[in-house]
Scaffold this active site. Structure first.
Site, PDB file in Angstrom:
ATOM      1  N   TRP A 315       0.799  -1.135  -0.085  1.00  0.00           N
ATOM      2  CA  TRP A 315       0.064   0.161   0.051  1.00  0.00           C
ATOM      3  C   TRP A 315       0.892   1.345  -0.097  1.00  0.00           C
ATOM      4  O   TRP A 315       0.262   2.298  -0.595  1.00  0.00           O
ATOM      5  CB  TRP A 315      -1.050  -0.048   1.229  1.00  0.00           C
ATOM      6  CG  TRP A 315      -1.841   1.257   1.361  1.00  0.00           C
ATOM      7  CD1 TRP A 315      -2.943   1.265   0.799  1.00  0.00           C
ATOM      8  CD2 TRP A 315      -1.414   2.406   2.052  1.00  0.00           C
ATOM      9  NE1 TRP A 315      -3.515   2.704   1.214  1.00  0.00           N
ATOM     10  CE2 TRP A 315      -2.646   3.459   2.043  1.00  0.00           C
ATOM     11  CE3 TRP A 315      -0.375   2.748   2.879  1.00  0.00           C
ATOM     12  CZ2 TRP A 315      -2.738   4.522   2.377  1.00  0.00           C
ATOM     13  CZ3 TRP A 315      -0.603   4.102   3.307  1.00  0.00           C
ATOM     14  CH2 TRP A 315      -1.803   4.943   3.033  1.00  0.00           C
ATOM     15  N   HIS A 316       1.980   1.052   0.763  1.00  0.00           N
ATOM     16  CA  HIS A 316       2.761   2.146   0.610  1.00  0.00           C
ATOM     17  C   HIS A 316       3.431   2.518  -0.486  1.00  0.00           C
ATOM     18  O   HIS A 316       4.049   3.889  -0.669  1.00  0.00           O
ATOM     19  CB  HIS A 316       3.948   2.188   1.926  1.00  0.00           C
ATOM     20  CG  HIS A 316       3.351   2.414   3.252  1.00  0.00           C
ATOM     21  ND1 HIS A 316       2.502   1.704   3.896  1.00  0.00           N
ATOM     22  CD2 HIS A 316       3.291   3.569   3.801  1.00  0.00           C
ATOM     23  CE1 HIS A 316       2.146   2.166   5.004  1.00  0.00           C
ATOM     24  NE2 HIS A 316       2.528   3.372   5.167  1.00  0.00           N
ATOM     25  N   GLY A 317       3.836   1.694  -1.407  1.00  0.00           N
ATOM     26  CA  GLY A 317       4.396   2.065  -2.764  1.00  0.00           C
ATOM     27  C   GLY A 317       4.628   1.073  -3.471  1.00  0.00           C
ATOM     28  O   GLY A 317       5.089  -0.176  -2.999  1.00  0.00           O
TER      29      GLY A 317
END
Lengths: 465, 758
Positions: A315-317
């Protein structure tokens, strides 16, 4: 538009506040919706279409979930569309890169810019759909209200991720009063100060350390970067959350807290109860529990934790760095769960060890998170532990960090702990304390403005996610 | 209505007071500012202006101002405390040579960029206006240009400052009246709280206005004490005024100002930036001279004419005669001065409220209004604390007000760049996709008091003695160093250029050398060291990891020594002189000073000069002008603000040099008035700038080309071939890597082949 931009502070916010309070209460949601769309369009007008499409799809999807007998199908279909948007814009090139690497294929990359805040509003949309599916909330009949939930500007681009069932009532009916407004102003100034004065100051050092070729990095500089980045990230992100919560209060909304002094945690499990709370609770409610949580036995529980942290990283990248970072945290969560480390054990000696262990794991995790690539992170870690001594470094520590930054560093460390919570209520509620606090806030606000005017360094780190 | 009758009465009377003040206050509180970028390569005296305040006046020394001595390029600014400016004349002093003026602006109630359409000139051999630059050339005694059209510019704040005074008066008046009403016992029970709030409000508002006027943000808060003297001189001389502001304070260089007087009559003025003048000393330089000083006046809150010289102490003065207000001195000593050791205690003149006060004052007034309204309704917001209302009011007021006071400037002097113009949403026919970014930039660029806020922010948040940003870092003892352009790598002796790069650079210069030989020209390569190479002890936080032999410059020098190219790296020469009295590099600039430029000139004369039978002129003859780097150098310009002033005294070129005709910034030619017959072409970077002044003493013609240094055009080569006897290549150490650019080598190679050079 950034909260810490002059355009937001001195043009957008006053206009919206004045308009909001001048119109009849019935029209206030419309004012907020229009303002939110304008706020979003200011950053990237083109992607407004994607957001509007998301709103329409989720509106129809939720109505279908409520109306159709095959609710699961309607839910799965709508979530699939939401995730398709997210997947395409955020992960398409990442997948292509990996497929090309594995199969030696030559699939072309697509030039796509990541729509701002897509990870946040997609998760909010999913929260809405699942809440409707579970019967925790009714499908919103008024599309404007749904639109307001999805794109409400205070939390639109960097959270906190607001769950639908938490704000459903507030969207329909909320009270704006002076107490909330005053609290909102205070919270906003605190957040702005965290971001502008502390995070940005530390960021200048961190950028220097991480921007340096590792060959030129001394062990002490590598440690400096490793210590400062967690603080920068915390003050940056929690500052943004404070501003979002403060703005929400100014408009009568009450958002849940997103941070609770994460660096005082005694385990990684506890860290995730204190860090980015809205994300971790989202994953808990909408992924971990549907996967079975701890209901299907200890082994399955550990697998579920692994899955949750894999997706947390993703989700963060769109980069293996983030995946490894997620798995790193997942690994320690699993170990803690398996060994019972995270159970409260009241022994002073052990408490210190627990703190050190947690900070160490988190710090190494943030190196993976911040470094340009996995190999870059590995080189920094090796440099920190003298695995490969530095013989080319020309920069002494003073090159990276000035006297003033040391001061800010100590302030940051102090404010990472709940010092003010220990102040007796009698003092906190004292009139003189209140006056002193307000004076300090005015001074901080003035300093923030002068710093914002002078600083060109202003991007929010969490924009990427 | 009845409830607030006292407040209404109080405010009404306060308003009457303010109207009275408004109509009686001296309106002239802010000067009309004349500013320009002034460039001269040899003139040492200040720029002089004459002006008139109305059309009946003529130019005279009663309406005259002179700047600090100018050397090189400097921003010159005059502040005229007058009501109106009608006509203006700019005088260039005696024998000014060539001078250039850029950005001549007059700011008052409006800002005018002066054009030169309708001017009268006097004793100018040539002048021209091109591309925003006015160039003049003269060898006359009294060259000037006078603008024929009246400017009609008025002092800007004659109204607004009165409003500020009126505002203070309003608050005080209201408070006073209200207190009288209270004293008369008309106050009732629960009104106490409200009444006290009102009194507090008025007093705090007045105090805040007063304090705001004391805050120095960009502008001086007081008109400086002025010292004026009529001077009759036989020769050109420097007069320096030392001053102290308190008892027991010694005279020192930091509290001194200097100006140059020309032979004949001069009226000189010094601005002394202090609040109180205690003692004064006048120094007359080391050159023997006779001077007549008359009307030594100190202008502060009162004017003081010195007519009693019995308390004057003298040093190195042979003759000292006085007559009424006049003194005649003759000196042959090394340090002649007279000191007036009886305290003057003249205070600075009337308070001048800076522009920034308008903002603060209006802000505070609005705040007071909101605060007062809030407190009136305080009781209705049950249980709310006044300080929370105040905080909220301040927050909202701060967010709302700035947008009403956006600056209308189009250019930032501080940043030396054009400010972002207001964007248009639709560009001709298409939608401007970049509108929002442009708007953000525009808003940020035009934020009220932006420069001042930048300075405040940096003063508070930037480390003292350890400042740095992406481009610049502060070293020891006030030295600043460039961080980019490989300066750090050069300092640490980390090779930037590969062996292949070095060979490419060598081949490029060898080819030029060969080409010169084929054309019968002399060629010399001069490498100027980086500042950090000469002052390594001033660099902080960087350490050398290799010995000096590993640096690009030394490796390159080693390669060049194996060729026929005449190459000089100035490092050893500079190191030999670095411990002399004057610094070789300006502390806040990347460039060397005139004295280092002189040593470079000396080296050139001892090599190429000898071949051309030119003689090096001794430095004592041409270096004698001491100056301070008041404006700061290019490195200071790269810092956002709040940086300390460089108080070092440097030495500079000071003689009747050559006339210089200027074509543009990067590529200009110099015509000399020397008797030389040789012509020189220079391919050089910014280090050529100070050097060419010295070279112009020997060469009859010099053309300097900065633009084409790394990309020699056919035109440039043809120019060298036809118009020069020698070619000088000047490059600073940090730019060496630019020489290895393949493109320039190929270009020259192609040309050389064409010319038949193998």
């Amino acid at each position: 538009m950034l909260f810490s931009s002059l355009t937001f502070l001195f043009v957008f916010l006053p206009i919206v506040l004045i308009t909001y309070y001048l119109v009849k209460p019935a029209l206030r949601n419309s004012v907020l919706l229009f303002a939110s769309l304008f706020f979003y369009a200011w950053g990237e007008p083109t992607y407004l279409i994607i957001m509007l499409a998301t709103i329409v799809i989720n509106y129809i999807g939720a109505r279908c979930i409520e109306a159709f007998s095959s609710k699961k199908l309607a839910l799965a279909g709508t979530i699939a569309v939401d995730l398709a948007f997210l997947g395409y814009f955020k992960y398409y090139n990442f997948f292509v890169e990996n497929i090309n690497a594995i199969f030696s294929s030559n699939i072309d990359f697509v030039e796509i810019a990541l729509p701002i805040g897509i990870s946040f509003y997609t998760f909010q949309s999913i929260s809405y759909l699942v809440d409707v599916y579970r019967g925790d909330a009714k499908a919103q009949k008024d599309i404007y209200k749904l639109a307001l939930y999805i794109c409400l500007f205070p939390q639109l681009i960097a959270g906190p991720i607001v769950k639908y069932h938490d704000v459903e009532e507030q969207i329909n009916d909320r009270n704006e009063d002076f107490d909330k407004f005053k609290q909102g102003v205070k919270r906003f100034i605190i957040g702005l100060s965290k971001k502008v004065l502390i995070a940005n100051t530390l960021a200048a050092v961190v950028d220097k350390v991480y921007g340096m070729q590792v060959e030129f990095l001394t062990s002490s500089a590598a440690w400096l970067g490793a210590i400062l980045y967690p603080l920068q990230l915390f003050f940056d992100f929690s500052g943004y959350s404070d501003m979002a919560i403060g703005l929400g209060l100014m408009f009568g909304f009450t958002f849940k807290e997103n941070f609770n002094f994460p660096y005082i945690a005694k385990s990684i499990t506890e860290f995730w109860r204190r860090w980015h709370i809205s994300l971790s609770t989202w994953f808990k409610e909408y992924l971990y529990i549907p996967l079975g949580g701890n209901r299907k036995g200890p082994k399955r529980q550990l697998v579920n934790i692994g899955i949750v942290f894999f997706f947390t990283g993703m989700w963060h990248g769109a980069s293996w760095n983030f995946v490894v970072w997620g798995m790193w945290h997942g690994l320690f969560n699993i170990i803690e769960k398996a060994t019972g480390w995270n159970k409260d054990k009241e022994s002073k000696g052990l408490t210190i060890v627990q703190h050190i262990y947690t900070l160490f794991v988190v710090m190494i995790g943030w190196i993976l998170f911040r470094a340009d690539s996995f190999s870059h992170a590995w080189k920094i870690i090796r440099r920190m532990f003298f695995i490969k001594p530095c013989d080319k470094s020309i920069y002494e520590l003073g090159y990276y960090i000035t006297f003033n930054t040391w001061i800010f560093l100590f302030i940051a460390i102090a404010l990472s702990a709940p010092l003010f919570d220990r102040v007796p209520a009698s003092i906190k509620e004292n009139r003189v304390s209140n006056i002193a606090v307000n004076c300090a806030l005015v001074a901080l606000f003035a300093l923030c403005i002068s710093s914002l005017v002078s600083s060109s360094y202003n991007p929010f780190i969490y924009f990427r996610f | 209505m009845k409830t607030y009758i006292k407040e209404i009465v109080a405010l009404t009377i306060g308003l009457i007071c303010s109207i009275v003040v408004y109509n009686t206050q001296d309106p002239i509180t802010t000067p009309i500012v004349i500013s320009m970028d002034y460039q001269t390569q040899r003139q040492t005296d200040g720029v002089q202006i004459f002006y008139t305040e109305d059309s009946t006046q003529t130019y005279s020394f009663e309406r005259y101002a002179v700047s600090e001595p100018v050397c090189g390029i400097q921003k010159v600014e005059f502040k005229l405390y007058i009501k109106e400016l009608q006509h203006l004349r700019i005088d260039f002093g005696k024998n000014p040579g060539n001078t250039f003026i850029r950005n001549l602006k007059i700011s008052g109630d409006r800002e005018v960029v002066v054009n030169y359409d309708d001017i009268t000139t006097n004793e100018l051999s040539a002048y021209g206006y091109n591309d925003g630059i006015m160039g003049i050339s003269s060898d006359g005694d009294d060259p000037f240009i006078a603008f024929n059209k009246p400017f009609n510019i008025k002092s800007k704040e004659s109204v607004i400052n009165r409003l500020i005074y009126a505002n203070i008066c309003l608050q005080l008046g209201a408070c006073f009246v209200y207190l009288i009403i209270l004293a008369l016992g008309r106050i009732k029970g629960n009104e106490n709280n409200k009444s006290l709030k009102f009194v507090f409000l008025c007093l705090s508002c007045a105090l805040a206005c007063y304090l705001a006027s004391k805050v120095e943000i960009g502008e001086p808060i007081e008109k400086p004490i002025e010292l004026s003297i009529d001077v009759q001189a036989e020769t050109k001389a420097e007069i320096r005024a030392y001053y102290t502001s308190a008892d027991g304070e010694p005279f020192n260089d930091e509290k001194s100002v200097a100006t140059i007087v020309n032979p004949g009559s001069n009226k000189i003025k010094f601005e002394l930036p202090i609040h109180n003048l205690y003692l004064l000393r006048l120094d007359f330089g080391s050159i023997p001279k006779t001077l007549k000083l008359d009307n030594i006046k100190i202008h502060g809150n009162s004017d003081f004419l010195i007519n009693d010289f019995s308390f004057a102490t003298k040093n190195d003065i042979n003759k000292f005669e006085t007559r009424e207000t006049e003194i005649t001195i003759n000196s042959e000593g090394l340090d002649p001065w007279i000191a007036f050791l009886k305290p003057f205690n003249v205070k600075a003149a009337t308070l001048i409220i800076p522009d920034s006060v308008i903002f603060f004052s209006l802000f505070l007034t609005l705040f007071a209004l909101l605060f007062f309204i809030s407190t009136l309704f305080c009781d209705k917001i049950s249980g709310k604390r006044t300080e929370d209302i105040a905080l909220t009011t301040i927050f909202l007021g701060t967010c709302i007000i700035p947008s009403f006071y956006l600056s209308d400037k189009t250019f930032s002097e501080k940043e030396k760049r054009n400010l972002e113009p207001f964007p248009t949403l639709i560009d001709s026919t298409s939608f401007n996709n970049n509108y929002t970014n442009q708007f953000d930039k525009w808003y940020s660029d035009h934020f009220p008091y932006r420069d001042e806020l930048v300075t405040i922010s940096n003063s508070i948040l930037q480390s003292k003695d350890d400042a740095q940003n992406d481009d610049v870092m502060e070293g020891r003892d006030g030295f600043f160093f460039l961080k980019n352009d490989h300066v750090i790598e050069n300092f640490a002796n980390i090779p930037v250029m590969s062996d292949e790069d070095l060979i490419k650079a060598k081949d490029y210069l060898c080819l030029i050398d060969k080409w010169c030989k084929a054309k019968g020209k002399k060629f010399l390569l001069v490498i100027c060291p980086n500042k950090a190479t000469i002052y390594p002890e001033k660099v902080k936080h960087i350490k050398k990891i290799n010995n000096d032999a590993n640096s690009d410059a030394m490796r390159f020098l080693q390669i060049m020594n194996g060729t026929e190219v005449n190459t000089h790296f100035m490092k050893d020469e500079f190191l030999k002189h670095k411990n002399e009295k004057y610094l070789l590099y300006r502390k806040q600039d990347t460039h060397y000073t005139d004295i280092a430029a002189y040593y470079t000139y000396e080296t050139i004369m001892n090599t190429m000069g000898k071949d051309l039978e030119l003689e090096c002129i001794p430095k004592e003859k041409i270096l004698s002008f001491e100056f301070r780097d008041n404006g700061g150098g290019d490195l200071k310009g790269l810092m956002p603000g709040g940086m300390p002033q460089d108080t070092t005294t440097y030495i500079a070129y000071n003689t009747d040099g050559p006339n210089i005709t200027f074509s543009n910034n990067d590529n200009h030619s110099i015509l000399t008035n020397s008797n030389g017959s040789k012509r020189l072409y220079i391919l050089g970077d910014s280090f050529t700038h100070r050097l060419e002044v010295f070279l112009a003493l020997n060469f009859q013609f010099i053309e300097t080309n900065r633009k084409d240094q790394y990309f020699l055009s056919d035109e440039t080569l043809a120019n060298i071939e036809n118009n020069a006897d020698a070619l000088l290549f000047v490059i600073v150490e940090r730019h060496l890597s630019l020489l290895s650019h393949q493109a320039l080598y190929s270009k020259l190679q192609a040309f050389a082949l064409q010319q038949g050079i193998k």
